[in-house]
Write an enzyme that holds these catalytic residues in place. Structure first.
Site, PDB file in Angstrom:
ATOM      1  N   GLU A  71      43.337  35.027  31.233  1.00 51.07           N
ATOM      2  CA  GLU A  71      41.937  34.914  30.806  1.00 51.07           C
ATOM      3  C   GLU A  71      41.467  36.266  30.264  1.00 51.07           C
ATOM      4  O   GLU A  71      40.982  36.376  29.135  1.00 51.07           O
ATOM      5  CB  GLU A  71      41.121  34.487  32.027  1.00 51.07           C
ATOM      6  CG  GLU A  71      39.624  34.587  31.895  1.00 51.07           C
ATOM      7  CD  GLU A  71      38.985  34.600  33.286  1.00 51.07           C
ATOM      8  OE1 GLU A  71      38.342  33.622  33.626  1.00 51.07           O
ATOM      9  OE2 GLU A  71      39.149  35.603  34.022  1.00 51.07           O
ATOM     10  N   ASP A 265      33.243  29.283  36.988  1.00 46.96           N
ATOM     11  CA  ASP A 265      33.856  28.759  35.762  1.00 46.96           C
ATOM     12  C   ASP A 265      32.804  28.089  34.869  1.00 46.96           C
ATOM     13  O   ASP A 265      32.797  28.295  33.653  1.00 46.96           O
ATOM     14  CB  ASP A 265      34.924  27.694  36.089  1.00 46.96           C
ATOM     15  CG  ASP A 265      36.294  28.301  36.381  1.00 46.96           C
ATOM     16  OD1 ASP A 265      36.331  29.448  36.867  1.00 46.96           O
ATOM     17  OD2 ASP A 265      37.310  27.619  36.129  1.00 46.96           O
TER      18      ASP A 265
HETATM   19  O1  LIG Z   1      44.673  27.829  40.706  1.00 46.53           O
HETATM   20  C1  LIG Z   1      44.774  28.621  39.527  1.00 46.53           C
HETATM   21  C2  LIG Z   1      43.399  28.888  38.957  1.00 46.53           C
HETATM   22  O2  LIG Z   1      42.609  29.665  39.839  1.00 46.53           O
HETATM   23  C3  LIG Z   1      43.532  29.600  37.618  1.00 46.53           C
HETATM   24  O3  LIG Z   1      42.272  29.717  37.007  1.00 46.53           O
HETATM   25  C4  LIG Z   1      41.989  30.965  36.394  1.00 46.53           C
HETATM   26  C5  LIG Z   1      41.176  31.805  37.357  1.00 46.53           C
HETATM   27  O4  LIG Z   1      39.868  31.355  37.455  1.00 46.53           O
HETATM   28  C6  LIG Z   1      39.096  31.286  36.257  1.00 46.53           C
HETATM   29  O5  LIG Z   1      38.116  32.365  36.107  1.00 46.53           O
HETATM   30  C7  LIG Z   1      37.651  33.050  37.177  1.00 46.53           C
HETATM   31  C8  LIG Z   1      36.213  32.685  37.432  1.00 46.53           C
HETATM   32  O6  LIG Z   1      35.802  33.319  38.620  1.00 46.53           O
HETATM   33  C9  LIG Z   1      35.869  34.749  38.568  1.00 46.53           C
HETATM   34  O7  LIG Z   1      35.493  35.247  39.832  1.00 46.53           O
HETATM   35  C10 LIG Z   1      37.273  35.230  38.223  1.00 46.53           C
HETATM   36  O8  LIG Z   1      37.260  36.633  38.079  1.00 46.53           O
HETATM   37  C11 LIG Z   1      37.724  34.556  36.947  1.00 46.53           C
HETATM   38  O9  LIG Z   1      39.044  34.945  36.629  1.00 46.53           O
HETATM   39  C12 LIG Z   1      39.936  31.375  35.007  1.00 46.53           C
HETATM   40  O10 LIG Z   1      39.204  30.869  33.919  1.00 46.53           O
HETATM   41  C13 LIG Z   1      41.241  30.667  35.138  1.00 46.53           C
HETATM   42  O11 LIG Z   1      42.108  31.045  34.053  1.00 46.53           O
HETATM   43  O12 LIG Z   1      44.334  28.813  36.752  1.00 46.53           O
HETATM   44  C14 LIG Z   1      45.673  28.600  37.216  1.00 46.53           C
HETATM   45  C15 LIG Z   1      45.621  27.866  38.517  1.00 46.53           C
HETATM   46  O13 LIG Z   1      46.924  27.687  39.014  1.00 46.53           O
END
Ligand SMILES: O[C@@H]1[C@@H](O)[C@H](O[C@@H]2CO[C@@H](O[C@@H]3CO[C@@H](O)[C@H](O)[C@H]3O)[C@H](O)[C@H]2O)OC[C@H]1O
Length: 392
Positions: A71, A265
């Site tokens: 991301e 998200d």
């Molecule tokens: O289970 C994982 C899943 O968690 C992963 O998702 C990525 C991480 O979370 C998303 O954004 C987060 C939003 O909350 C903030 O606190 C964090 O700093 C951000 O990173 C991000 O969009 C996803 O890419 O995807 C893979 C799964 O296996």
């Protein structure tokens, strides 16, 4: 819908500077962008999220989770291409290819979504929001700076190959899964699941993939843009406009693991609506979602933002990323600039400084994207022979 969409910047080459329309002075706007860029990508320990690695690489650190995420890497590349910083773009892309690109197993061709700053993997699985941002950032790099001969700096080829993997994975050998469901054309939360994350839906990206992906994949991307624009109104609550973090394909919240509510998200949905409207023109149904979100937050105190059910009932738990929420709500104003609450959302953003402290990464990524979008600096980089003078 198509006639309405012809009004967007993709067709006109014109980008609105909503901040200027709302009477902020041009030099101040420019100064805010440059300052924010330096705060994030410079060496101030309180604000930086970008770090150099070895001689020729760099990464964005999720300062809250102390890892490097696809991301953040893909966001950093998109920011770098918008800011015309090929040096930083290439450092990020080198790091990504070296440490995150998966070469074997069912996810070969995708990127490991999380690793430690030293490059060791936390996971061998991808998160599709990274892949879609990588692909568009690579197309923009190809168009803005030109492709080099040697991989991985043959940006356009990299983008096309990645998109091919995203939609054809497992098709021939049954090994691994695509990131988009081939039947309903909706992006999945992860390849081997059958639900989605509303904030991953970027129809304005898919419109561009439909122009630049491998010719045989273009129809798929056109259909994915239509599918995502149809899906979003089903995922966003009919009164509040709030989307859950995860949802089933029919739009109902997926709370199996507690992600069926409006939390981190979800914030990105509002910003995505704004950028889609800016690039491809507004769509009445999507604009209504933006209006509902702006209205929902118009009487909320930013100091007291919470986790909410999509119906708007607050939990005890505070928002983890209130600055990010302020930023994404402001971008929603691009979809409905004349709405009664649009200007206040932008004013709140303008008055809010970037975040410092451990949790700053996610908030400040959303913050810089908001500054770029609201000032008309978040642009579509067309192939050189199609670039319109007015836009550049
Ligand atoms: O289970 C994982 C899943 O968690 C992963 O998702 C990525 C991480 O979370 C998303 O954004 C987060 C939003 O909350 C903030 O606190 C964090 O700093 C951000 O990173 C991000 O969009 C996803 O890419 O995807 C893979 C799964 O296996």
């Amino acid at each position: 819908m198509s006639t309405i969409h012809r009004q967007g910047a993709f067709f006109t080459g014109q980008y609105r500077n909503l901040l200027q329309t709302y009477n902020y002075a041009l030099p101040e706007i420019e100064d805010r962008i440059q300052t924010c860029w330096r705060q994030l990508f410079g060496d101030s320990p309180d604000t930086r999220i970008y770090y150099e690695a070895e001689e020729d690489m760099g990464y964005l650190l999720d300062t809250g989770n102390l890892d490097v995420r696809t991301e953040g890497m893909s966001y950093g590349m998109m920011m770098a291409v918008q800011m015309d910083r090929q040096d930083i773009f290439d450092r990020l892309w080198r790091y990504t290819m070296k440490n995150m690109f998966i070469t074997e197993g069912p996810n070969a061709g995708y990127f490991a979504w999380s690793c430690l700053p030293d490059g060791s993997r936390n996971s061998n699985g991808p998160a599709p929001d990274g892949e879609e941002f990588f692909a568009l950032a690579l197309f923009f790099a190809s168009h803005r700076w030109g492709d080099k001969d040697e991989a991985p700096f043959n940006y356009g080829q990299q983008a096309r190959d990645l998109l091919h993997t995203c939609i054809h994975k497992g098709e021939k050998d049954g090994y691994g899964s695509p990131m988009w469901n081939p039947d309903n054309k909706l992006i999945k939360f992860v390849p081997n699941c059958e639900f989605t994350d509303p904030s991953y839906h970027l129809p304005h990206f898919y419109e561009l993939f439909a122009e630049w992906a491998n010719p045989e994949d273009r129809l798929f991307w056109k259909e994915a843009a239509v599918a995502s624009r149809k899906y979003l109104p089903t995922a966003c609550h009919p009164e509040t406009g709030l989307a859950p973090e995860y949802s089933y394909y029919d739009g109902t919240p997926n709370n199996e693991r507690g992600y069926g509510h409006f939390f981190s998200d979800s914030y990105r949905v509002a910003a995505n609506l704004g950028v889609d409207a800016e690039w491809f023109g507004s769509d009445p149904e999507l604009s209504r979602i933006a209006e509902r979100i702006l209205t929902f937050f118009s009487d909320k105190n930013p100091e007291d933002y919470r986790r909410y059910t999509v119906a708007g009932e607050p939990f005890e738990e505070k928002s983890l990323h209130p600055v990010g929420l302020i930023a994404t709500n402001a971008v929603a104003a691009l979809a409905v600039p004349n709405h009664e609450h649009a200007r206040a959302a932008v004013e709140l953003f303008w008055q809010t400084p970037i975040r410092t402290g451990d949790r700053r990464y996610y908030d400040n990524c959303l913050y810089l994207f908001a500054l770029l979008a609201l000032s008309g600096r978040y642009r579509i980089w067309l192939p050189k022979n199609e670039q319109q003078d007015a836009a550049y």
